[in-house]
Enzyme design. Structure first.
Site, PDB file in Angstrom:
ATOM      1  N   HIS A  36      -3.443 -32.791  19.807  1.00 21.44           N
ATOM      2  CA  HIS A  36      -2.300 -33.567  20.289  1.00 21.44           C
ATOM      3  C   HIS A  36      -1.147 -32.634  20.643  1.00 21.44           C
ATOM      4  CE1 HIS A  36      -4.362 -37.249  19.129  1.00 21.44           C
ATOM      5  NE2 HIS A  36      -4.823 -36.503  18.131  1.00 21.44           N
ATOM      6  N   ARG A  38      -4.740  -4.711   6.472  1.00 23.75           N
ATOM      7  CA  ARG A  38      -5.289  -5.996   6.935  1.00 23.75           C
ATOM      8  C   ARG A  38      -6.716  -6.225   6.459  1.00 23.75           C
ATOM      9  NH1 ARG A  38      -3.905  -2.389  10.741  1.00 23.75           N
ATOM     10  NH2 ARG A  38      -5.480  -1.516  12.136  1.00 23.75           N
ATOM     11  N   LYS A  64       0.834  -1.198   0.000  1.00 19.71           N
ATOM     12  CA  LYS A  64       0.000   0.000   0.000  1.00 19.71           C
ATOM     13  C   LYS A  64       0.875   1.257   0.000  1.00 19.71           C
ATOM     14  CE  LYS A  64      -3.413   2.372   2.830  1.00 19.71           C
ATOM     15  NZ  LYS A  64      -4.267   2.325   4.019  1.00 19.71           N
ATOM     16  N   GLU A  93      11.003  -4.435   3.985  1.00 18.30           N
ATOM     17  CA  GLU A  93      11.106  -5.852   3.615  1.00 18.30           C
ATOM     18  C   GLU A  93      10.690  -6.039   2.150  1.00 18.30           C
ATOM     19  OE1 GLU A  93       9.577  -4.588   6.214  1.00 18.30           O
ATOM     20  OE2 GLU A  93       9.851  -5.809   8.010  1.00 18.30           O
ATOM     21  N   GLU A  99      -3.703  -6.250  15.284  1.00 15.42           N
ATOM     22  CA  GLU A  99      -3.242  -4.947  14.810  1.00 15.42           C
ATOM     23  C   GLU A  99      -4.376  -3.925  14.914  1.00 15.42           C
ATOM     24  OE1 GLU A  99       0.243  -4.212  11.699  1.00 15.42           O
ATOM     25  OE2 GLU A  99      -1.659  -4.353  10.649  1.00 15.42           O
ATOM     26  N   LYS A 153      10.127   0.109  13.402  1.00 17.98           N
ATOM     27  CA  LYS A 153      10.637   0.508  12.081  1.00 17.98           C
ATOM     28  C   LYS A 153      11.599   1.685  12.224  1.00 17.98           C
ATOM     29  CE  LYS A 153       6.363  -0.536   9.589  1.00 17.98           C
ATOM     30  NZ  LYS A 153       5.322   0.012   8.744  1.00 17.98           N
TER      31      LYS A 153
END
Ligand code: F6P
Length: 549
Positions: free
Chosen positions: A388, A272, A210, A216, A357, A516
């Site tokens: 389990h 998100r 966006k 990254e 978030e 950041k």
């Protein structure tokens, strides 16, 4: 605009729920089920292809009314309308949150700054359709004229989790001839593994960001660029291999992505909440645009239900208010999402970002520190595997973690009697959480095994399972595109409702910014040497280790 509200914990509705909790604190769900044979029907809802059984909760007949009263007191209907109609409910960034517009009917009129945004959304869907068609028909070729066989989506957070989850969830709808891969992490292993599995001449990269400013994503995209050049592509060839989805078209152009290869994002869509936008391109490329549109249709059905159904019959509202019930009145800090569908194994990770978030906040919309708990830790995994592993803690641990069991009636892979066994596992887990095992039952079992009185005394406490652990069960026929759209929209609205009750802005995420900010000088000092002597000794010590000093 939503008006200023009275302090939440001082409302009579909050107090009424507190008193109600005290009345129910020592009531076991076994008793509630025994006393009310209609409990399943009383506490069940259907909407948009989903059925919710919420009878295994610590509630009686009055609880839903009390929870709905709190929602009304918090002006939920007004807040909901404000969201759907595009008011700037993201008040720290002065924007609407209009992910619902992305799946609105083409003839709807939803305005941002006086302009109807639906035509632009529809035009973008049409552009996606034509692009996806070109790729599928082999008209979009690589620098050596090969058809594209692989798509690598580079993005992180909301520009990654939603598309990855949805393509995985709808694996049975995958089209032949195109494989989709995801790169999110700045750990070089992520991109190295993906690049090792694809061929440069037939790989299309989608840069999904966006902001087009996420470290990254940009570093991974640069690396992909260089990988193509190293393989023999020229700078001019790169345009054939790169597409961007971003709200920052200028930055994408500066990166070298052609104008016609940039799909828009809008500032009124949170990361998100963005899988419904062109960020969903990996989904559309993998499943086909027809299936992508089916996902939107399913989400729209849930939107309509959320907007219109009365609060006590409103699935997202009921689920959200049950969450409030446990977080604020029973002190639950976590909430589990347990998917009994292998294809839904990524759903907990998507819902984790969506919820944590959005509602991991400590001040209310006016900036005042809250005096009540807000968003819990969302976690989970796929059943039966979890049984389990971590279910032990759900059954006998000291942590209260309400759980959502999610299961289809039919499997996409109906082999042998597997699905009946899976379904039985799911039901037995929620049943065990609800009813537990009393000491008398534990003793009886041990005695039946022929144990001595002394052995029974020793073992019985370990065998007792308190039960009374709440859960919801969400059931649907099969995980179709429509169901998946509805399911994800359900959780989006659940998150929104809780944000309204807690008076939070669910659409910003300032907390992630600090890491950041601090990352930049650390990175510089890892390369150039440690220059900031005022830094804490832990960070300095670890930087020295990295530098081999
Ligand atoms: O760091 C968190 C975050 O801002 C998320 O909210 C967002 O989904 C993600 O980073 C990626 O952001 P972008 O799409 O701008 O690269």
């Amino acid at each position: 605009m939503v008006q200023v509200r009275p302090p939440l914990t001082r409302t009579p509705e909050w107090q009424a729920l507190r008193d109600h909790q005290a009345r129910l604190a020592n009531v076991h769900m076994r008793t509630l089920f025994r006393e009310d044979r209609e409990r399943f029907h009383r506490f069940s809802l259907t909407a948009a292809g989903l059925q919710l059984d919420y009878s295994k909760n610590r509630i009686d007949r009055t609880t839903p009314e009390l929870l709905a009263a709190l929602a009304t007191a918090c002006r939920l209907p007004e807040a909901r309308e404000a969201m759907f109609t595009g008011e700037a409910i993201n008040n720290t960034e002065h924007r609407p949150a209009l992910h619902t517009a992305l799946r609105a009917a083409p003839d709807q009129d939803i305005r941002v700054d006086g302009t109807n945004i639906v035509p632009e959304i529809q035009a973008t869907l049409d552009r996606m359709e034509s692009f996806v068609g070109q790729v599928h028909r082999g008209e979009r070729t690589g620098y050596r004229g090969d058809r594209m066989t692989d798509v690598v989506s580079i993005g992180i957070g909301g520009s990654y989790l939603g598309p990855r989850m949805m393509t995985e969830a709808l694996t049975p709808y995958t089209r032949d001839g195109i494989r989709c891969h995801y790169v999110a992490n700045i750990d070089g292993t992520d991109i190295s593994e993906v690049l090792a599995s694809v061929r440069p001449e037939s790989t299309l990269f989608l840069v999904q960001s966006k902001s087009f400013g996420t470290q990254e994503t940009l570093e991974n995209s640069q690396l992909a660029r260089q990988w193509l050049l190293d393989a023999g592509a020229t700078e001019a060839d790169l345009a054939r291999h790169f597409v961007a989805v971003t709200a920052n078209a200028d930055a994408a152009h500066r990166f070298g992505i052609a104008e016609e290869a940039v799909f828009p994002m809008w500032d009124w869509v949170g990361g998100r909440y963005s899988l419904w936008s062109a960020i969903g391109l990996p989904i559309a490329l993998t499943l086909g645009m027809d299936n992508f549109r089916r996902i939107l249709t399913g989400a729209r059905a849930m939107d309509e239900h959320f907007r219109e159904a009365p609060l006590p019959e409103n699935m997202p509202v009921v689920m959200a208010m049950l969450g409030i019930w446990y977080v604020n009145f029973w002190h639950a800090d976590t909430h589990a999402v347990l998917t009994y569908d292998e294809y839904l194994k990524e759903l907990p990770a998507h819902l984790q970002q969506l919820d944590m978030e959005s509602n991991g906040k400590r001040v209310d919309r006016e900036g005042h520190a809250v005096d009540y708990a807000t968003g819990p830790v969302i976690w989970g995994g796929v059943g039966a595997n979890g049984q389990h592993a971590y279910h032990q803690l759900l059954h006998q641990g000291t942590v209260l973690s309400p759980a959502d069991f999610i299961i289809p009636l039919k499997s996409h892979n109906p082999v042998a009697s597997h699905h009946a066994t899976l379904f039985a596992n799911c039901l037995s887990q929620s049943q065990a959480l609800m009813q537990g095992k009393t000491e008398a039952e534990a003793r009886k079992e041990l005695e039946a095994q022929g144990l001595t009185a002394e052995e029974v005394d020793k073992l019985a406490p370990h065998k007792v399972i308190p039960g009374n652990k709440p859960s919801n069960t969400l059931v649907f026929d099969k995980a179709t595109p429509e169901v998946m759209g509805a399911l994800v929209a359900l959780y989006e609205h659940r998150t929104f409702v809780q944000g309204v009750i807690w008076n939070l802005n669910s659409f910003d995420q300032w907390g992630v910014e600090l890491g950041k900010q601090l990352g930049k000088p650390i990175l510089q000092q890892l390369g150039d040497g440690i220059s900031d002597e005022a830094l804490d000794s832990s960070t300095v010590g670890l930087m020295r280790l990295f530098r081999g000093e």
